[in-house]
Write a protein that holds these residues in place. Structure first.
Motif, PDB file in Angstrom:
ATOM      1  N   GLY A 391       0.931  11.881  -8.526  1.00  0.00           N
ATOM      2  CA  GLY A 391      -0.140  10.899  -8.713  1.00  0.00           C
ATOM      3  C   GLY A 391       0.209   9.559  -8.093  1.00  0.00           C
ATOM      4  N   GLU A 392       1.233   9.550  -7.238  1.00  0.00           N
ATOM      5  CA  GLU A 392       1.631   8.292  -6.599  1.00  0.00           C
ATOM      6  C   GLU A 392       0.818   8.055  -5.327  1.00  0.00           C
ATOM      7  OE1 GLU A 392       3.102  11.078  -6.113  1.00  0.00           O
ATOM      8  OE2 GLU A 392       4.301  11.141  -4.285  1.00  0.00           O
ATOM      9  N   ILE A 393       0.628   6.799  -4.960  1.00  0.00           N
ATOM     10  CA  ILE A 393      -0.121   6.479  -3.737  1.00  0.00           C
ATOM     11  C   ILE A 393       0.876   6.053  -2.661  1.00  0.00           C
ATOM     12  CG2 ILE A 393      -1.970   5.080  -2.725  1.00  0.00           C
ATOM     13  CD1 ILE A 393      -2.952   6.703  -5.038  1.00  0.00           C
ATOM     14  N   ARG A 394       0.797   6.723  -1.534  1.00  0.00           N
ATOM     15  CA  ARG A 394       1.733   6.425  -0.444  1.00  0.00           C
ATOM     16  C   ARG A 394       1.025   5.699   0.694  1.00  0.00           C
ATOM     17  NH1 ARG A 394       5.660  11.227  -0.022  1.00  0.00           N
ATOM     18  NH2 ARG A 394       5.649  11.986  -2.163  1.00  0.00           N
ATOM     19  N   PRO A 395       1.823   5.000   1.521  1.00  0.00           N
ATOM     20  CA  PRO A 395       1.233   4.252   2.648  1.00  0.00           C
ATOM     21  C   PRO A 395       0.611   5.173   3.696  1.00  0.00           C
ATOM     22  CG  PRO A 395       3.545   3.655   2.298  1.00  0.00           C
ATOM     23  CD  PRO A 395       3.275   4.841   1.450  1.00  0.00           C
ATOM     24  N   VAL A 396      -0.227   4.593   4.549  1.00  0.00           N
ATOM     25  CA  VAL A 396      -0.864   5.361   5.626  1.00  0.00           C
ATOM     26  C   VAL A 396      -0.497   4.746   6.981  1.00  0.00           C
ATOM     27  CG1 VAL A 396      -2.818   5.911   4.140  1.00  0.00           C
ATOM     28  CG2 VAL A 396      -2.985   3.966   5.667  1.00  0.00           C
ATOM     29  N   VAL A 397      -0.646   5.515   8.037  1.00  0.00           N
ATOM     30  CA  VAL A 397      -0.379   4.962   9.366  1.00  0.00           C
ATOM     31  C   VAL A 397      -1.562   4.089   9.811  1.00  0.00           C
ATOM     32  CG1 VAL A 397       1.165   6.796  10.122  1.00  0.00           C
ATOM     33  CG2 VAL A 397      -1.287   7.039  10.496  1.00  0.00           C
ATOM     34  N   ARG A 398      -1.281   3.118  10.649  1.00  0.00           N
ATOM     35  CA  ARG A 398      -2.303   2.239  11.234  1.00  0.00           C
ATOM     36  C   ARG A 398      -3.198   1.551  10.207  1.00  0.00           C
ATOM     37  NH1 ARG A 398      -3.932   4.751  16.874  1.00  0.00           N
ATOM     38  NH2 ARG A 398      -2.050   5.901  17.221  1.00  0.00           N
ATOM     39  N   LEU A 399      -2.574   1.043   9.153  1.00  0.00           N
ATOM     40  CA  LEU A 399      -3.376   0.406   8.110  1.00  0.00           C
ATOM     41  C   LEU A 399      -4.154  -0.791   8.647  1.00  0.00           C
ATOM     42  CD1 LEU A 399      -4.084   0.353   5.047  1.00  0.00           C
ATOM     43  CD2 LEU A 399      -2.384  -1.451   4.858  1.00  0.00           C
ATOM     44  N   SER A 400      -3.490  -1.626   9.463  1.00  0.00           N
ATOM     45  CA  SER A 400      -4.165  -2.871   9.862  1.00  0.00           C
ATOM     46  C   SER A 400      -5.406  -2.572  10.704  1.00  0.00           C
ATOM     47  CB  SER A 400      -3.198  -3.792  10.602  1.00  0.00           C
ATOM     48  OG  SER A 400      -2.742  -3.144  11.740  1.00  0.00           O
ATOM     49  N   ARG A 401      -5.288  -1.547  11.551  1.00  0.00           N
ATOM     50  CA  ARG A 401      -6.425  -1.114  12.364  1.00  0.00           C
ATOM     51  C   ARG A 401      -7.609  -0.699  11.485  1.00  0.00           C
ATOM     52  NH1 ARG A 401      -6.298   0.594  18.075  1.00  0.00           N
ATOM     53  NH2 ARG A 401      -8.496   0.255  18.430  1.00  0.00           N
ATOM     54  N   ARG A 402      -7.280   0.054  10.450  1.00  0.00           N
ATOM     55  CA  ARG A 402      -8.334   0.553   9.548  1.00  0.00           C
ATOM     56  C   ARG A 402      -8.954  -0.604   8.778  1.00  0.00           C
ATOM     57  NH1 ARG A 402      -6.862   6.472   8.744  1.00  0.00           N
ATOM     58  NH2 ARG A 402      -4.734   6.634   9.477  1.00  0.00           N
ATOM     59  N   LEU A 403      -8.111  -1.550   8.322  1.00  0.00           N
ATOM     60  CA  LEU A 403      -8.642  -2.676   7.550  1.00  0.00           C
ATOM     61  C   LEU A 403      -9.576  -3.516   8.419  1.00  0.00           C
ATOM     62  CD1 LEU A 403      -5.489  -3.832   5.521  1.00  0.00           C
ATOM     63  CD2 LEU A 403      -7.433  -2.490   4.708  1.00  0.00           C
ATOM     64  N   SER A 417      -1.843   1.467  -0.903  1.00  0.00           N
ATOM     65  CA  SER A 417      -0.592   1.697  -1.624  1.00  0.00           C
ATOM     66  C   SER A 417       0.175   0.391  -1.819  1.00  0.00           C
ATOM     67  CB  SER A 417       0.266   2.674  -0.833  1.00  0.00           C
ATOM     68  OG  SER A 417       1.581   2.656  -1.319  1.00  0.00           O
ATOM     69  N   ALA A 418       0.827   0.280  -2.965  1.00  0.00           N
ATOM     70  CA  ALA A 418       1.668  -0.898  -3.232  1.00  0.00           C
ATOM     71  C   ALA A 418       2.861  -0.923  -2.284  1.00  0.00           C
ATOM     72  CB  ALA A 418       2.147  -0.871  -4.678  1.00  0.00           C
ATOM     73  N   ARG A 419       3.141   0.234  -1.687  1.00  0.00           N
ATOM     74  CA  ARG A 419       4.301   0.292  -0.790  1.00  0.00           C
ATOM     75  C   ARG A 419       3.966  -0.070   0.652  1.00  0.00           C
ATOM     76  NH1 ARG A 419       5.892   6.112  -2.321  1.00  0.00           N
ATOM     77  NH2 ARG A 419       6.706   6.092  -0.203  1.00  0.00           N
ATOM     78  N   GLU A 420       2.727  -0.467   0.921  1.00  0.00           N
ATOM     79  CA  GLU A 420       2.374  -0.901   2.282  1.00  0.00           C
ATOM     80  C   GLU A 420       3.128  -2.176   2.620  1.00  0.00           C
ATOM     81  OE1 GLU A 420       0.716   0.581   4.490  1.00  0.00           O
ATOM     82  OE2 GLU A 420      -0.668   1.948   3.482  1.00  0.00           O
TER      83      GLU A 420
END
Ligand code: TYD
Ligand code: MG
Length: 445
Positions: A391-403, A417-420
């Motif tokens: 149930g943990e949330i992990r980071p994703v690739v290319r976050l800034s692009r998506r945001l 994710s808090a780990r971004e």
């Protein structure tokens, strides 16, 4: 000519060499493809040349030639390069000839004469089509024949070459039917040599097999500078152009076109295709940003949960793997106390998009939870995170692009994710969460 020291046999399908002849190629298994000493022509090296080294800094980059279609140029890495040869593969009827005829017409207007060789259609058919596409131009020269050598006689002076298709053309002096591995290789080799000698960019159309490979020898894809694929769903007017191999640019780009009455029209706002703003406040709808090549696009996951009448509740998915629905139903049940066991669950990704990326996990979970609880999610929020079994949330690739894409389209909040990593200031409100439970708490009260 140098005397051959030992005779070798080369496979016309895969290029493997062997010291003795056999009925079947020991490497690729093709029957009747071994030929005596054909390696030189397979690699395109037929005459020894004096080779001198040059300083890399002294070499001027060749100038790119625009295809006249911006989307196409982007996929190519900025346009054609002189002498560069591309293969364009795709299902019959997908629009390969249309795309290339439009390109030829635009290029003929912009830079001068171009040559369109067709082994499949007559000149009147092509001219009629060019007229309908609005690209009937003085500089558009047509050759309709199956004879490759004859067709190439018209190449001198032209600025661009299209051969439609490599399977329909015949190379005299080579055995086999048009379309056989040996013929396809010989035809491609003739075009490549002519294109390189005359510094003309060229595109060879290739039919594809049931398995999705370009029909002909495997060697074909190695011979050319790039392989483009044109694809799309039967029911949809949208077509995707991608480069699977590109010696002159990235293979990450995606060009999207719409097939209309008057030919292919580039689609510039791709997110618009997959996004139905009206559905935002319905329970079970969650938004995410997928990345296709370097194109970020908004994806809308719709989910419906209805009380089940089956001993085993139904799980159906279109655009997402049904195993993921099962898995995340279990995670929601176990980690967040949202029981999915009494519901049949249907999930659909709008617009026919296929979501395979783990980055869409969180949005899928949010859509499921929202459907089961029958509470809508905030319409201005995107979900970007991979969800693990704990149930943990992990980071994703290319976050800034998506945001950036989400912000561009007016979304004001993103759950990540808090780990971004920190990065710069995000373009919208970012809520960082460690677990799925926390993520849902933030959006479903
Ligand atoms: P085509 O380019 O001939 O496909 P391919 O070369 O990949 O086999 O495209 C054929 C289809 O495209 C045909 O079914 C009709 C459709 N089409 C349009 O919808 N609009 C057009 O303007 C053109 C030229 C074709
Ligand atoms: Mg065609």
């Amino acid at each position: 000519m140098a005397k051959a020291e030992s005779v070798r046999y080369f496979c016309s399908a895969c290029g493997a060499s062997s010291a003795s002849w056999a009925g079947r190629c020991p490497s690729c298994g093709e029957w009747g493809s071994l030929e005596k000493g054909a390696a030189a022509s397979a690699s395109g090296v037929s005459t020894p040349q004096k080779t001198k080294s040059v300083k890399a800094t002294d070499v001027l980059p060749p100038e790119r030639v625009s295809s006249g279609i911006e989307e196409f140029d982007r996929v190519l890495g900025g346009g054609w390069l002189p002498g560069g040869v591309f293969l364009l593969g795709g299902q019959p009827g997908i629009g390969k000839s249309t795309l290339l005829l439009q390109t030829c017409g635009r290029m003929a207007e912009a830079i001068g004469s171009v040559l369109y060789v067709s082994g499949e259609e007559s000149a009147s058919q092509i001219a009629l089509r060019a007229g309908r596409l609005g690209v009937l131009s003085e500089g558009l020269h047509l050759v309709c024949t199956n004879d490759m050598a004859g067709a190439l006689e018209s190449l001198p002076g032209k600025k661009f070459l299209v051969v439609d298709s490599v399977q329909a053309m015949r190379a005299d002096g080579e055995g086999g039917w048009p379309g056989s591995p040996a013929q396809v290789r010989a035809v491609a080799q003739m075009c490549i040599s002519a294109a390189k000698e005359q510094s003309v960019p060229a595109v060879l159309v290739g039919h594809i097999t049931k398995e999705g490979r370009i029909a002909g020898p495997m060697l074909l894809e190695h011979m050319v500078d790039g392989v483009l694929t044109f694809s799309g769903e039967d029911y949809s007017p949208y077509r995707m152009l991608r480069a699977g191999k590109n010696r002159f640019g990235s293979t990450e780009e995606l060009g999207v076109f719409e097939m209309t009455e008057t030919g292919l029209v580039p689609v510039t706002d791709v997110s618009g295709l997959y996004w139905n703003k009206a559905a935002e406040t319905v329970p079970g709808v969650a938004m995410t940003v997928a990345v296709e090549g370097s194109l970020p696009l908004i994806a809308e996951i719709q989910s419906l949960a209805t009380a089940t009448t089956f001993p085993y509740p139904k799980r159906t998915g279109r655009g997402v793997d049904v195993n993921k629905i099962q898995l995340f139903s279990a995670v929601l049940d176990k980690r967040c106390g949202i029981g999915c066991g009494l519901f049949d669950i249907y999930v659909n990704v709008a617009g026919g998009l296929l979501l395979r990326e783990p980055a869409a996990d969180l949005a899928l979970c949010a859509a499921l939870a929202s459907a089961v609880r029958d509470v809508p999610l905030p319409g201005d929020c995107v979900f970007l995170g991979e969800v693990g079994l704990a149930g943990e949330i992990r980071p994703v690739v290319r976050l800034s692009r998506r945001l950036q894409e989400a912000a561009r389209l007016g979304f004001t909040q993103a759950i990540v994710s808090a780990r971004e990593g920190g990065g710069g200031k995000p373009p919208l409100d970012v809520v960082r969460v460690s677990t799925l439970k926390d993520a849902l708490k933030a959006v479903i009260s």
